[in-house]
Design an enzyme around this catalytic site. Structure first.
Site, PDB file in Angstrom:
ATOM      1  N   SER A 267      67.704  85.533  28.752  1.00  0.00           N
ATOM      2  CA  SER A 267      68.674  85.119  29.768  1.00  0.00           C
ATOM      3  C   SER A 267      68.394  83.570  30.067  1.00  0.00           C
ATOM      4  O   SER A 267      67.581  83.154  30.025  1.00  0.00           O
ATOM      5  CB  SER A 267      68.392  86.054  31.021  1.00  0.00           C
ATOM      6  OG  SER A 267      69.492  85.434  32.072  1.00  0.00           O
TER       7      SER A 267
ATOM      8  N   TYR B 176      63.801  89.843  37.622  1.00  0.00           N
ATOM      9  CA  TYR B 176      64.761  89.469  36.300  1.00  0.00           C
ATOM     10  C   TYR B 176      64.503  88.343  35.568  1.00  0.00           C
ATOM     11  O   TYR B 176      64.084  88.300  34.451  1.00  0.00           O
ATOM     12  CB  TYR B 176      66.223  89.637  36.586  1.00  0.00           C
ATOM     13  CG  TYR B 176      67.088  89.677  35.375  1.00  0.00           C
ATOM     14  CD1 TYR B 176      67.058  90.747  34.322  1.00  0.00           C
ATOM     15  CD2 TYR B 176      67.882  88.598  35.331  1.00  0.00           C
ATOM     16  CE1 TYR B 176      68.005  90.499  33.281  1.00  0.00           C
ATOM     17  CE2 TYR B 176      68.855  88.370  33.822  1.00  0.00           C
ATOM     18  CZ  TYR B 176      68.663  89.456  32.876  1.00  0.00           C
ATOM     19  OH  TYR B 176      69.428  89.445  31.804  1.00  0.00           O
TER      20      TYR B 176
ATOM     21  N   LYS C   2      62.506  87.497  31.977  1.00  0.00           N
ATOM     22  CA  LYS C   2      63.282  86.891  30.597  1.00  0.00           C
ATOM     23  C   LYS C   2      62.498  85.638  30.347  1.00  0.00           C
ATOM     24  O   LYS C   2      62.507  85.243  29.118  1.00  0.00           O
ATOM     25  CB  LYS C   2      64.831  86.618  31.126  1.00  0.00           C
ATOM     26  CG  LYS C   2      65.467  87.939  31.221  1.00  0.00           C
ATOM     27  CD  LYS C   2      65.505  88.655  30.116  1.00  0.00           C
ATOM     28  CE  LYS C   2      66.458  89.960  29.964  1.00  0.00           C
ATOM     29  NZ  LYS C   2      66.429  90.429  28.752  1.00  0.00           N
TER      30      LYS C   2
END
Length: 263
Positions: free
Chosen positions: A148, A171, A175
């Site tokens: 990401s 998150y 990533k």
């Protein structure tokens, strides 16, 4: 010298895409299927996987199957690996796309939520790849990990001004780990001829957020191209990294973000 068409040809290859029937995963599955690869669509939703596999088979004339896998369960992954060996005999392309996270703010996230997100966004990538390294060594295959843009940059808090849109701190951390893990793998798997790269999409929102015009405009304005991503936007990067078009590319991360992270 091979033509571009010859280099991009995946006929006779076998590709596994986790979450391959999802919003972004389906475009990846379509990409490799259109180039001629046989496809295994895998996720926890057996019905969706089977329906996606049937669509790919009917549309592109390749062999496709839908299989269940939970990337946080090593026994489930081992079962998938055994099925692929029995059905196809080899695996040439592994696209690790599956991920799951809980919606949290910095204030609301707790230890359990943090560990849940790490298990599904980072640890599961490790479990999956670890199980498939032996079969990928046989084929000198390639691995594409879906990361990401938030593995590179911080979310702009001014965009995520509502808790229902929030981007949890776990998150991006996970990533970023995927990107670094990909580079590590590229180094240590290179003696076996295995290429490892990652793709960092962003932003590709879907669902209820698309109905919020103000939010979508703010999101679009963050990209140089002044729009959000569409699933087809990922196909070029997938084609490059999955085929011999990218046979001299490894340890790289390709950002498909409309130029977001550069300003």
């Amino acid at each position: 010298m091979k033509t571009l068409k010859e280099l991009a040809n995946l006929k006779g290859k076998t590709a596994l895409i986790t979450a391959g029937g999802g919003y972004l995963g389906m475009s990846m599955s379509e990409c490799v299927a259109e180039l001629g690869a046989n496809v295994i669509v895998a996720s926890r939703n057996k019905t969706k996987c089977e329906e996606s596999a049937k669509y790919l088979q009917d549309t592109f004339g390749i062999k496709a199957i839908g299989e269940v896998v939970d990337i946080t369960d090593t026994k489930s992954i081992e079962s998938l690996a055994n099925t692929i060996e029995q059905e196809f005999g080899e695996l040439d392309i592994l696209i690790s796309n599956a991920a799951q996270r809980k919606k949290n703010t910095l204030e609301s996230i707790d230890k359990e939520d943090w560990l849940f997100d790490m298990e599904h966004c980072l640890n599961g990538v490790f479990y999956l790849i670890k199980a498939f390294i032996p079969i990928l060594k046989q084929s000198k295959g390639c691995i594409i990990n879906i990361a990401s843009m938030y593995g590179h940059i911080a979310p702009d808090y001014r965009i995520y001004n509502r808790n229902c849109y929030t981007n949890p701190p776990s998150y991006g951390a996970a990533k970023a780990g995927v990107i670094q893990f990909s580079k590590y793998l590229a180094s240590f798997l290179s003696p076996y001829g295995i290429r490892v790269n990652s793709i960092s999409p962003g932003a590709f929102p879907y669902g209820f957020t698309n109905d919020d015009e103000e939010f979508m405009q703010n999101l679009s304005s963050k990209a140089m191209l002044n729009r959000i991503g569409e699933p087809d936007d990922l196909k070029g990067a997938v084609m490059l990294l999955a085929s011999d078009l990218g046979k001299f590319i490894t340890a790289q991360n390709i950002c498909v973000d409309g130029g977001w992270k550069e300003w």
